[in-house]
Design a protein around this motif. Sequence first.
Motif, PDB file in Angstrom:
ATOM      1  N   LEU A   1      -3.076   9.249  10.967  1.00 44.56           N
ATOM      2  CA  LEU A   1      -2.957   8.645   9.510  1.00 44.56           C
ATOM      3  C   LEU A   1      -3.579   7.401   9.484  1.00 44.56           C
TER       4      LEU A   1
ATOM      5  N   THR B   1       2.293   4.779  -0.306  1.00 45.91           N
ATOM      6  CA  THR B   1       2.398   6.075  -0.731  1.00 45.91           C
ATOM      7  C   THR B   1       1.886   7.118  -1.792  1.00 45.91           C
ATOM      8  N   LYS B   2       1.440   7.971  -2.391  1.00 45.19           N
ATOM      9  CA  LYS B   2       1.600   8.776  -3.422  1.00 45.19           C
ATOM     10  C   LYS B   2       3.245   9.115  -3.820  1.00 45.19           C
TER      11      LYS B   2
ATOM     12  N   GLY C   1      -7.219   6.366   6.034  1.00 46.19           N
ATOM     13  CA  GLY C   1      -6.749   5.610   5.506  1.00 46.19           C
ATOM     14  C   GLY C   1      -5.546   5.055   4.477  1.00 46.19           C
ATOM     15  N   ILE C   2      -4.491   5.620   5.329  1.00 49.57           N
ATOM     16  CA  ILE C   2      -2.869   5.956   4.841  1.00 49.57           C
ATOM     17  C   ILE C   2      -1.848   4.159   5.557  1.00 49.57           C
TER      18      ILE C   2
ATOM     19  N   TYR D   1       4.298   4.863   5.126  1.00 51.26           N
ATOM     20  CA  TYR D   1       4.762   6.836   4.306  1.00 51.26           C
ATOM     21  C   TYR D   1       5.764   6.769   6.111  1.00 51.26           C
TER      22      TYR D   1
ATOM     23  N   VAL E   1       4.288  12.987  -3.224  1.00 54.03           N
ATOM     24  CA  VAL E   1       4.128  12.688  -1.839  1.00 54.03           C
ATOM     25  C   VAL E   1       5.329  12.368  -0.855  1.00 54.03           C
TER      26      VAL E   1
ATOM     27  N   LYS F   1       0.890  -0.710  -0.071  1.00 53.70           N
ATOM     28  CA  LYS F   1      -0.096  -0.147  -0.588  1.00 53.70           C
ATOM     29  C   LYS F   1       0.918   1.349   0.358  1.00 53.70           C
TER      30      LYS F   1
END
Lengths: 245, 251
Positions: free
Chosen positions: A120, A22-23, A124-125, A130, A26, A20
């Motif tokens: 966070l 992070t973008k 849903g991060i 992250y 970012v 999953k």
Amino acid sequence: MKLLHHIGAYFIMLRLVFIKPTKAKVMQKLIFQDVQDLIIGSLGIVGFLSFFVGGVVSIQTALNIESPLIPKNLVGFATRQSVILEFAPTFMCIILAGKVGSFITSSIGTMRVTEQIDALEVMGINSVNYLVFPKIVSMILLPLVINISMFLGILGGYAATLYGGFSSSADFIEGIQMDFEPFHVAYAFIKTLLFAMVLATIPSYHGYFMKGGALEVGKAATVAFVWTSVVIIVLNYFVTQLLLA
Amino acid sequence: MIELRDIRKSFDGVEVLKGISMTFEPGKTNLIIGQSGSGKTVLLKCLLGLHQPDGGTMLFNNRAFGEMDDDEQRTLRREMGMVFQGSALFDSMTVLENVMFPMQMLTKQSETAIRKAAEEVIERVNLVESNHKLPAELSGGMQKRVAIARAIVMKPKYLFCDEPNSGLDPKTAIVIDNLVREITQENNITTVINSHDMNSVMEIGDTILFLKNGVKAWKGSKELIFKTDNKAICDFVYSSNLMKKVKEMYQ
């Protein structure tokens, strides 16, 4: 049993680092920030310590050579070998376990205490990705720091030898070139990369899973330093056995 | 709407929630009240998905949380906003960056659109002049307002607040309470607030769930709370001298 629980939780955390994501935009910003904090921010102390410890190594070597049969270029040779094989990759990483490791544990631990990690998660991060992934990526640059440490360590040895009058410049330079094995540098970088992974993840684990308040953040940083150092020393033994023996 | 059916949760063999059933309606401020250790925070964390209930069902607009796959749970979480007790603002980010953060992370909108949406909610919570300040430069009340702005910037269907006015003076606490109520009504959000502050109860308690030792001990509204003769809630409400006086005057 408690140790096994921690080892299990550590590897579960490592798995979460890589799922999953992070973008990218970012993440790029976070990586640059961590390169600044963990790598560039360490250059000063690494340079300072390397220069002076390299100097001490060469002085100690020179002072212990009493026999006229031992060539004077041994000072340069011993300084190079000590700095490249052990001082720069291993002991600099243990020093960084104190500086970088405690920074990572306390920054993530503070986020845990102040519920920023919960925030966070609620969004849903993947908070592990992250927080920990950018640290792992930025620590890949650690061999660069160790390279600088090697250079400054030998330079410090050269300066101390020259200005202390223990050996001539020619002897020292001859010594650092004598029987040079390029694989020794590769060995140093291989273990630095392993230590970099340890430096990024063990303090992150202790920060991420800490419980309590501000006092516990300090305790977690201390525990993280101890375990990071222990793991580095043990890994150093096995890597040396595997690559050099 | 959120419906809880027989929610149970234990930690190390100690049952913290003992079968809570309740319905939280949209457009209303739903309060969970009770003494410390009564299970309020655990219930809120179950609603947020931070704790997995051991038993029971949580329905979000008739969708059971436990039956959702990871993607569905992630989508649901994007419909939730949360105001933490300590605000939980990101220290290294300014007010504007904090509010923009969820949209940057979770949407594909342009930076301009995200900034515009963030500025709108910051204006809604009256913090325009503090846009470029760091959380450390703000008062407790202002931090709470930033936390509210961050919680509503994604236009959530569900808003959760954990003791939103703890540590605030009574006047600021009322401002925060009213802000939450107005936002709830304007956007028809299902809002669940964890509190033990009787001022909040009297100000915004549209629906009140009173927990005692992990059990639903009473359910009602701010209008009913003075009329009930339920011993558990009376002991809680009239524990202070001020409330005892209020009761005397009310009667």
